[in-house]
Design an enzyme around this catalytic site. Structure first.
Site, PDB file in Angstrom:
ATOM      1  N   GLU A 166      -2.845  -4.637  -7.979  1.00 32.88           N
ATOM      2  CA  GLU A 166      -3.071  -3.633  -9.022  1.00 32.88           C
ATOM      3  C   GLU A 166      -2.109  -2.454  -8.863  1.00 32.88           C
ATOM      4  O   GLU A 166      -1.929  -1.934  -7.763  1.00 32.88           O
ATOM      5  CB  GLU A 166      -4.514  -3.116  -8.932  1.00 32.88           C
ATOM      6  CG  GLU A 166      -4.911  -2.310 -10.142  1.00 32.88           C
ATOM      7  CD  GLU A 166      -5.827  -1.162  -9.784  1.00 32.88           C
ATOM      8  OE1 GLU A 166      -6.119  -0.959  -8.606  1.00 32.88           O
ATOM      9  OE2 GLU A 166      -6.222  -0.451 -10.724  1.00 32.88           O
ATOM     10  N   CYS A 198     -11.659  -7.376  -3.668  1.00 34.78           N
ATOM     11  CA  CYS A 198     -11.247  -5.987  -3.828  1.00 34.78           C
ATOM     12  C   CYS A 198     -12.148  -5.043  -3.035  1.00 34.78           C
ATOM     13  O   CYS A 198     -13.367  -5.049  -3.209  1.00 34.78           O
ATOM     14  CB  CYS A 198     -11.252  -5.603  -5.306  1.00 34.78           C
ATOM     15  SG  CYS A 198     -10.446  -4.041  -5.572  1.00 34.78           S
ATOM     16  N   ASN A 210      -3.781 -16.180   2.875  1.00 34.60           N
ATOM     17  CA  ASN A 210      -3.175 -14.927   2.417  1.00 34.60           C
ATOM     18  C   ASN A 210      -3.394 -13.831   3.471  1.00 34.60           C
ATOM     19  O   ASN A 210      -4.419 -13.801   4.131  1.00 34.60           O
ATOM     20  CB  ASN A 210      -3.821 -14.521   1.081  1.00 34.60           C
ATOM     21  CG  ASN A 210      -3.474 -13.103   0.647  1.00 34.60           C
ATOM     22  OD1 ASN A 210      -4.349 -12.256   0.471  1.00 34.60           O
ATOM     23  ND2 ASN A 210      -2.195 -12.817   0.467  1.00 34.60           N
TER      24      ASN A 210
HETATM   25  C1  LIG Z   1      -1.845  -2.003  -3.752  1.00 33.17           C
HETATM   26  C2  LIG Z   1      -2.646  -3.280  -3.710  1.00 33.17           C
HETATM   27  C3  LIG Z   1      -3.261  -3.741  -4.870  1.00 33.17           C
HETATM   28  C4  LIG Z   1      -4.029  -4.914  -4.849  1.00 33.17           C
HETATM   29  N1  LIG Z   1      -4.613  -5.364  -6.012  1.00 33.17           N
HETATM   30  C5  LIG Z   1      -5.324  -6.520  -5.997  1.00 33.17           C
HETATM   31  C6  LIG Z   1      -5.890  -7.052  -7.200  1.00 33.17           C
HETATM   32  O1  LIG Z   1      -5.757  -6.491  -8.303  1.00 33.17           O
HETATM   33  N2  LIG Z   1      -6.612  -8.208  -7.105  1.00 33.17           N
HETATM   34  C7  LIG Z   1      -6.773  -8.869  -5.905  1.00 33.17           C
HETATM   35  O2  LIG Z   1      -7.425  -9.913  -5.875  1.00 33.17           O
HETATM   36  N3  LIG Z   1      -6.212  -8.404  -4.780  1.00 33.17           N
HETATM   37  C8  LIG Z   1      -5.487  -7.276  -4.793  1.00 33.17           C
HETATM   38  N4  LIG Z   1      -4.895  -6.832  -3.638  1.00 33.17           N
HETATM   39  C9  LIG Z   1      -4.939  -7.659  -2.419  1.00 33.17           C
HETATM   40  C10 LIG Z   1      -3.689  -8.563  -2.338  1.00 33.17           C
HETATM   41  O3  LIG Z   1      -3.703  -9.512  -3.394  1.00 33.17           O
HETATM   42  C11 LIG Z   1      -3.628  -9.326  -1.002  1.00 33.17           C
HETATM   43  O4  LIG Z   1      -4.800 -10.081  -0.852  1.00 33.17           O
HETATM   44  C12 LIG Z   1      -3.478  -8.384   0.195  1.00 33.17           C
HETATM   45  O5  LIG Z   1      -2.480  -7.420  -0.037  1.00 33.17           O
HETATM   46  C13 LIG Z   1      -3.140  -9.173   1.485  1.00 33.17           C
HETATM   47  O6  LIG Z   1      -1.986  -9.954   1.304  1.00 33.17           O
HETATM   48  P1  LIG Z   1      -0.520  -9.449   1.798  1.00 33.17           P
HETATM   49  O7  LIG Z   1      -0.638  -9.132   3.270  1.00 33.17           O
HETATM   50  O8  LIG Z   1       0.374 -10.634   1.507  1.00 33.17           O
HETATM   51  O9  LIG Z   1      -0.181  -8.231   1.030  1.00 33.17           O
HETATM   52  C14 LIG Z   1      -4.152  -5.656  -3.635  1.00 33.17           C
HETATM   53  C15 LIG Z   1      -3.512  -5.193  -2.482  1.00 33.17           C
HETATM   54  C16 LIG Z   1      -2.768  -4.025  -2.498  1.00 33.17           C
HETATM   55  C17 LIG Z   1      -2.074  -3.572  -1.231  1.00 33.17           C
END
Ligand SMILES: Cc1cc2nc3c(=O)[nH]c(=O)nc-3n(C[C@H](O)[C@H](O)[C@H](O)COP(=O)(O)O)c2cc1C
Length: 337
Positions: A25, A114, A215
């Site tokens: 987001e 979330c 993830n």
């Molecule tokens: C700024 C931000 C916004 C996010 N928005 C969403 C979202 O809208 N929906 C969702 O399911 N996860 C959201 N997440 C979680 C990410 O999809 C992901 O699960 C999380 O960042 C861990 O993965 P990564 O280490 O590859 O970033 C968000 C994470 C961050 C940091």
């Protein structure tokens, strides 16, 4: 630059390894999905969450968060974009999922991860992980409502304050008919604090399973291999790593086939960032440059030159100043060779 984007945008052959671009987001919006899928490696994207209360949302809400619906629910580079819904009312979620499908969404993703307080106060996201039966009810309601050929996927964390219920949550989601499941390998309490507990996912991933995505904290090719091995998942989802290294999926996909791709040089990345700034971040006077600064903060992780550019534009708010800073940054780069 266009040669890079074009050559990399051919349909990815990941020899069975899917890479989904995570929903983020306020960060991974349609222009960013377009850019990253143009570089390549991704098999699917997910929109930022669409918050669902107890009403059927107007069509414009879906188009705002998923402009790709105008083009059959795919990015310009042919990669499908699933619409992500967040809420706690099975009926309302089902009705809105049907609307998304009717508007052309190629799949529906349900957000159970979330951690944001405002979201959890209105009952949605990770708080639902405390009651696995509600999670299952939501998945079943959505699955039953949308046409059978539209995939319904779910995104969860390991749990709320611990991962004791992970087995029940995952079983409920699978029994309810979800097509695929992405697991962010941390609890809500873990927030975004490293590490991600990839191995904690292993007990819920049967041998040979092709429906679960790991993830969390995948920043490099080596991380992707380790996450797959520890979790037992074949597929991965990349969030912040995709922003820190815009070609990460492409390089992971190549490595999975025993090939290698030269990482994009910083000079090319800086042109991508500038083009993105002009395309999507230079319009609204109140927010000029915000997304660019946010992206540069992630890029600092992979590129030693990124902090110099970030430092230049950090306090800038006008298109002219920021464009000039890009140009001066490139002059500075030239002096570093
Ligand atoms: C700024 C931000 C916004 C996010 N928005 C969403 C979202 O809208 N929906 C969702 O399911 N996860 C959201 N997440 C979680 C990410 O999809 C992901 O699960 C999380 O960042 C861990 O993965 P990564 O280490 O590859 O970033 C968000 C994470 C961050 C940091």
């Amino acid at each position: 630059m266009s040669a890079l984007l074009q050559s990399a945008s051919t349909a990815p052959d990941l020899t069975g390894h899917n890479i989904v671009l995570a929903p983020m987001e306020g960060v991974i919006d349609a222009p960013m999905r377009r850019l990253l899928t143009g570089i390549g490696g991704y098999t699917r994207c997910v929109t930022e969450f669409i918050r669902v209360g107890d009403v059927l949302l107007p069509e414009k809400v879906f188009f705002r968060l998923c402009p790709e619906l105008e083009t059959g629910g795919h990015t310009e580079h042919g990669i499908p974009v699933y619409s992500q819904l967040l809420g706690s009312e099975p009926d309302a979620l089902a009705k809105n999922a049907v609307r998304a499908a009717q508007l052309g969404s190629p799949g529906i993703d349900l957000n159970f991860g979330c951690p944001a307080k405002t979201v959890n106060k209105s009952m949605g996201g990770s708080i639902l992980l405390r009651t696995p039966s509600v999670v299952a009810d939501i998945v079943r309601a959505v699955r039953d409502a949308v046409p059978a050929d539209i995939p319904v996927t779910a995104k969860i964390r390991l749990g709320y304050d611990n991962s004791d219920a992970l087995g029940d949550i995952v079983q409920g989601i699978r029994d309810a008919g979800a097509t695929e499941l992405a697991i962010h390998a941390r609890t809500k309490f873990d927030g975004y604090k490293p590490p991600a507990w990839w191995a904690n996912v292993r007990p819920v991933v049967p041998n040979g399973d092709l429906t679960t995505y790991i993830n969390g904290e995948i920043w490099t090719i080596e991380d992707s291999v380790a996450a797959r091995q520890a979790s037992g998942c074949t597929h991965i989802m990349l969030g912040r790593g995709a922003l820190a290294a815009p070609d990460l999926a492409l390089r992971i996909a190549a490595a999975a086939k025993g090939e290698s791709v030269t990482p994009i040089a910083w000079l090319d990345v800086s042109h991508l960032v500038e083009a993105q700034f002009l395309r999507s971040d230079s319009q609204s006077p109140r927010h000029i440059g915000n997304r660019t600064k946010q992206w540069l903060a992630y890029l600092k992780r992979s590129y030693t030159e990124a902090p110099e550019l970030f430092g230049r534009i950090r306090k800038m708010h006008s298109v002219q100043d920021i464009q000039k800073a890009f140009s001066e940054h490139r002059d500075w780069l030239a002096t570093q060779e």
